[in-house]
Design a protein around this motif. Structure first.
Motif, PDB file in Angstrom:
ATOM      1  N   UNK A  20      44.113  44.395  30.164  1.00 37.43           N
ATOM      2  CA  UNK A  20      45.100  45.290  30.763  1.00 37.43           C
ATOM      3  C   UNK A  20      45.465  46.380  29.770  1.00 37.43           C
ATOM      4  N   UNK A  21      46.123  47.420  30.258  1.00 36.53           N
ATOM      5  CA  UNK A  21      46.480  48.530  29.387  1.00 36.53           C
ATOM      6  C   UNK A  21      47.971  48.809  29.488  1.00 36.53           C
ATOM      7  N   UNK A  22      48.517  49.231  28.356  1.00 38.18           N
ATOM      8  CA  UNK A  22      49.956  49.422  28.209  1.00 38.18           C
ATOM      9  C   UNK A  22      50.202  50.811  27.625  1.00 38.18           C
ATOM     10  N   UNK A  33      52.806  48.845  32.149  1.00 32.96           N
ATOM     11  CA  UNK A  33      51.498  48.239  32.356  1.00 32.96           C
ATOM     12  C   UNK A  33      50.832  49.014  33.489  1.00 32.96           C
ATOM     13  N   UNK A  34      49.781  49.769  33.169  1.00 34.70           N
ATOM     14  CA  UNK A  34      49.146  50.644  34.147  1.00 34.70           C
ATOM     15  C   UNK A  34      48.052  49.901  34.906  1.00 34.70           C
ATOM     16  N   UNK A  35      47.895  50.190  36.202  1.00 38.52           N
ATOM     17  CA  UNK A  35      46.859  49.510  36.988  1.00 38.52           C
ATOM     18  C   UNK A  35      45.469  49.802  36.446  1.00 38.52           C
ATOM     19  N   UNK A  36      44.705  48.742  36.217  1.00 33.76           N
ATOM     20  CA  UNK A  36      43.362  48.852  35.670  1.00 33.76           C
ATOM     21  C   UNK A  36      42.400  48.193  36.645  1.00 33.76           C
ATOM     22  N   UNK A 135      46.883  55.214  25.637  1.00 31.73           N
ATOM     23  CA  UNK A 135      47.248  53.870  26.074  1.00 31.73           C
ATOM     24  C   UNK A 135      46.689  52.851  25.067  1.00 31.73           C
ATOM     25  N   UNK A 136      47.188  51.634  25.168  1.00 29.31           N
ATOM     26  CA  UNK A 136      46.677  50.514  24.390  1.00 29.31           C
ATOM     27  C   UNK A 136      45.965  49.544  25.320  1.00 29.31           C
ATOM     28  N   UNK A 137      44.751  49.154  24.967  1.00 33.29           N
ATOM     29  CA  UNK A 137      44.026  48.124  25.711  1.00 33.29           C
ATOM     30  C   UNK A 137      44.308  46.772  25.072  1.00 33.29           C
ATOM     31  N   UNK A 138      44.643  45.801  25.901  1.00 29.81           N
ATOM     32  CA  UNK A 138      44.931  44.444  25.440  1.00 29.81           C
ATOM     33  C   UNK A 138      43.930  43.509  26.097  1.00 29.81           C
TER      34      UNK A 138
END
Length: 290
Positions: A20-22, A33-36, A135-138
């Motif tokens: 997910x990305x933040x 938390x953006x829709x991925x 954005x940050x990818x987690x």
């Protein structure tokens, strides 16, 4: 977004349980938390990587309907409240360290300023409407014995490079990193092509060029492929190797014959296609047997 994952576990397989990305503003605990959306879903099964294996995932980032996170929210039902809080603190600390490093060495200063000054809402947008500048990818993972963890890709820019050619396609090549030479060795190569334009369909064909001691089995030129807006297609090819060495599998050229009005600087047709290649190496090491 293309995300390449490699397992560095010593003797066990790991599963990728969630990506997910933040988006967050500097100095604020509020996060989006953006829709991925995965562009090539595999039927819902989790990705499993053995020791040394790698995989490439392709996602589309949507700018609408973000989930605002202001505390310790987490979508994993098995994570305790204290575990969720620890994850959030670790991500925020890692992000703060990355911001400090970028500011100290002057790397991507414009992105740092945008992230620092814009609130984490839909108004914090870059040239892509509805998306923040970075954005940050987690990536969440689990392993045998109940071990879990997260890895981060921090401050990923939400934009195409300004110098990028006006190609409406995204291309990803999936293949092993190495192989052992045997008589008649062939290696499977997956070519994944996505229409990056949201304006309409794109039609194209590709050509796979041979090189010394390497050839493509089967047809080296595809038929004309039509992709609707933001759609993707995967093709499986076989590369034949006659000798050991290091080879670049990115031997593909793409010829766009039709695309939506305004998607390119000049019109394309089958009589006058627009030719593109992607100057990125995808290397494979073919080793001597024994």
């Amino acid at each position: 977004l293309a995300c390449t994952l490699e397992s560095r576990a010593v003797a066990e397989a790991i599963e990728i349980t969630r990506v997910h990305c933040v988006a967050a503003a500097r100095g604020s605990d509020a996060e989006e938390v953006l829709p991925l959306e995965e562009c090539a879903p595999d039927g819902g099964s989790q990705l499993r990587l053995a020791c040394g294996q790698s995989a490439q995932l392709l996602f589309a980032l949507r700018g609408a309907s973000p989930d605002l996170m202001t505390g310790d929210e987490d979508s994993s039902p098995t994570t305790s409240s204290s575990g969720k809080a620890t994850k959030r603190r670790l991500l925020r600390a890692s992000r703060a360290a990355e911001w400090s490093s970028m500011a100290r060495d002057g790397r991507a200063a414009g992105s740092v300023a945008s992230a620092a000054s814009a609130p984490p809402t839909a108004s914090a947008s870059s040239s892509l409407a509805g998306l923040p500048s970075c954005i940050d990818l987690v990536i969440e993972w689990s392993a045998e014995g109940g071990r879990t963890g997260e890895v981060y890709a921090l401050q990923v820019p939400c934009e195409r490079p300004a110098a990028a050619p006006p190609c409406p396609l995204d291309v990803h090549i999936l293949a092993p990193d190495s192989a052992t030479l045997t008589p008649g060795l062939t290696v499977p190569v997956t070519l994944r092509v996505r229409n990056a334009s949201s304006a309409g369909p794109v039609s194209f064909y590709f050509v796979a060029d041979p090189q010394p001691e390497m050839a493509w089995l089967g047809c080296e030129r595809s038929e004309v492929i039509r992709l609707p807006a933001l759609a993707a297609q995967t093709r499986e090819l076989q590369a034949y190797f006659a000798s050991p060495g290091v080879f670049n599998l990115n031997r593909f050229r793409f010829f766009v014959v039709s695309m939506p009005p305004g998607a390119g600087a000049v019109p394309a047709s089958e009589q006058a296609p627009l030719a593109f290649n992607f100057p990125v190496d995808r290397l494979i090491h073919v080793r001597e047997s024994g």
